[in-house]
Design a protein around this motif. Structure first.
Motif, mmCIF file in Angstrom:
data_model
loop_
_atom_site.group_PDB
_atom_site.id
_atom_site.type_symbol
_atom_site.label_atom_id
_atom_site.label_comp_id
_atom_site.label_asym_id
_atom_site.label_seq_id
_atom_site.Cartn_x
_atom_site.Cartn_y
_atom_site.Cartn_z
ATOM 1 N N UNK A 9 48.808 41.583 33.929
ATOM 2 C CA UNK A 9 47.806 40.670 33.383
ATOM 3 C C UNK A 9 47.333 40.099 34.574
ATOM 4 N N UNK A 10 46.089 39.740 34.366
ATOM 5 C CA UNK A 10 45.038 39.332 35.177
ATOM 6 C C UNK A 10 43.897 38.609 34.538
ATOM 7 N N UNK A 11 43.311 37.698 35.332
ATOM 8 C CA UNK A 11 42.166 37.022 34.739
ATOM 9 C C UNK A 11 40.840 37.458 35.108
ATOM 10 N N UNK A 12 40.640 38.179 36.314
ATOM 11 C CA UNK A 12 39.502 38.840 36.826
ATOM 12 C C UNK A 12 39.715 40.306 37.222
ATOM 13 N N UNK A 13 38.604 41.128 36.969
ATOM 14 C CA UNK A 13 38.898 42.482 37.626
ATOM 15 C C UNK A 13 37.533 42.784 38.509
ATOM 16 N N UNK A 14 37.706 42.938 39.799
ATOM 17 C CA UNK A 14 36.649 43.220 40.708
ATOM 18 C C UNK A 14 36.787 44.514 41.267
ATOM 19 N N UNK A 15 35.575 45.202 41.365
ATOM 20 C CA UNK A 15 35.586 46.488 42.156
ATOM 21 C C UNK A 15 35.096 46.169 43.426
ATOM 22 N N UNK A 16 36.016 46.758 44.493
ATOM 23 C CA UNK A 16 35.767 46.559 45.742
ATOM 24 C C UNK A 16 35.307 47.922 46.442
ATOM 25 N N UNK A 17 34.831 48.039 47.641
ATOM 26 C CA UNK A 17 34.413 49.030 48.292
ATOM 27 C C UNK A 17 35.068 48.994 49.634
ATOM 28 N N UNK A 18 35.616 49.761 50.398
ATOM 29 C CA UNK A 18 35.742 49.929 51.516
ATOM 30 C C UNK A 18 34.741 50.651 52.527
ATOM 31 N N UNK A 19 33.833 50.326 53.364
ATOM 32 C CA UNK A 19 32.723 51.153 53.875
ATOM 33 C C UNK A 19 32.837 51.057 55.355
ATOM 34 N N UNK A 20 31.971 52.074 56.379
ATOM 35 C CA UNK A 20 31.997 51.893 57.600
ATOM 36 C C UNK A 20 32.201 53.134 58.218
ATOM 37 N N UNK A 21 31.931 53.626 59.349
ATOM 38 C CA UNK A 21 32.016 54.948 59.928
ATOM 39 C C UNK A 21 33.442 55.378 59.920
ATOM 40 N N UNK A 22 33.312 56.990 60.067
ATOM 41 C CA UNK A 22 34.801 57.473 60.100
ATOM 42 C C UNK A 22 35.535 57.138 61.270
ATOM 43 N N UNK A 23 36.860 57.181 60.980
ATOM 44 C CA UNK A 23 37.597 56.732 62.125
ATOM 45 C C UNK A 23 37.864 55.107 62.439
ATOM 46 N N UNK A 24 37.356 54.339 61.558
ATOM 47 C CA UNK A 24 37.346 52.855 62.032
ATOM 48 C C UNK A 24 38.711 52.261 61.552
ATOM 49 N N UNK A 25 39.177 53.066 60.459
ATOM 50 C CA UNK A 25 40.696 52.545 59.969
ATOM 51 C C UNK A 25 40.715 52.123 58.461
ATOM 52 N N UNK A 26 39.518 52.491 57.707
ATOM 53 C CA UNK A 26 39.455 51.918 56.412
ATOM 54 C C UNK A 26 40.668 52.360 55.514
#
Ligand SMILES: Nc1nc2c(ncn2[C@@H]2O[C@H](COP(=O)(O)OP(=O)(O)OP(=O)(O)O)[C@@H](O)[C@H]2O)c(=O)[nH]1
Length: 248
Positions: A9-26
């Motif tokens: 159950x939730x009120x909002x649904x957001x699509x998120x991205x995690x971006x950045x160079x390789x190896x940064x810890x995403x």
């Protein structure tokens, strides 16, 4: 209500991205956020990985659907195809690597071009625990963030410092934008043709939607509430909520 139904159950649904160079810890940031543990055997991401979590932001339940993208250049064309419709992004660099910091402008251009001008981005200077090896100061990164209208935190996927905060602050800013009408007014769903795009940015309760006129309630062929939206096969309805999207 069953445990599963409650947890969904939730009120909002957001699509998120995690971006950045390789190896940064995403991948480690995503793992720490969802599992509250450091993923100490992290390998390079191939393409994209996915995680989701429901958080409480100021009394509202927000489900984050998070796409962790590969930072390696060879996956760039694949990862770019995941940007559309994203409401928020964590833009990650490694405080011990100037190279990852220098790449930020390119990532930012991609995010704003391929997701939305309105995408809410939080800059994360990760590996805060490795302060002795730092190559990027807090001050210069915060200036960069200010100049580019980004929020900014230094994080550590290892210790967990500021990890939850990064996701929550980003979600809170998106909610503020919705409440103040910024997202609707700038990302208008103005023509039915636009609605063919499979955008799944947010889900709002039908009562919330009734209180705020949106393009959906302005003569477009859809119904709000317990019925299905008509004419938009990619849009599905929930028992007590209506689903709507924001154009990228
Ligand atoms: N000390 C420290 N190491 C970290 C931290 N976050 C990630 N690492 C390490 O950094 C390396 C890369 O982490 P990943 O999460 O796989 O990096 P990524 O950005 O997802 O990489 P790609 O999938 O190739 O884009 C791994 O060896 C992690 O153990 C952190 O906060 N502190």
């Amino acid at each position: 209500m069953s445990q599963t139904a409650m947890s969904e159950t939730y009120d909002f649904l957001f699509k998120f991205l995690v971006i950045g160079n390789a190896g940064t810890g995403k991948s480690c940031l995503l793992h720490q956020f969802i599992e509250k543990k450091f993923k100490d055997d992290s390998n390079h991401t191939i393409g994209v990985e996915f995680g989701s979590k429901i958080i409480n932001v100021g009394g509202k339940y927000v489900k984050l659907q998070i796409w962790d993208t590969a930072g390696q250049e060879r996956f760039r064309s694949v990862t770019r195809s995941y940007y559309r419709g994203a409401a928020g992004a964590l833009l990650v660099y490694d405080i011990t690597s100037r190279e990852t910091y220098n790449a930020l402008t390119n990532w930012l251009t991609d995010a704003r071009m391929l997701a939305s001008q309105n995408i809410v981005i939080i800059l994360c200077g990760n590996k805060k625990d490795l302060d002795a090896d730092r190559e990027v100061t807090f001050l210069e990164a915060s200036r960069f963030a200010q100049e580019n209208e980004l929020m900014f935190l230094e994080t550590s996927a290892l210790t967990g410092e500021n990890v939850e905060e990064a996701f929550v602050q980003c979600a809170r800013k998106i909610l503020n934008k919705i409440e103040s009408g910024v997202i609707w007014s700038k990302s208008t769903l103005s023509t039915p043709a636009n609605l063919k795009l499979p955008l799944t940015v947010l889900k709002v309760s039908s009562s919330w939607l009734r209180q705020r006129p949106t393009p959906f309630s302005q003569g477009l062929p859809c119904t709000i509430g317990e019925r299905e939206w008509t004419g938009f096969p990619h849009v599905f309805a929930f028992r007590t909520t209506a689903f709507c999207g924001s154009i990228a």
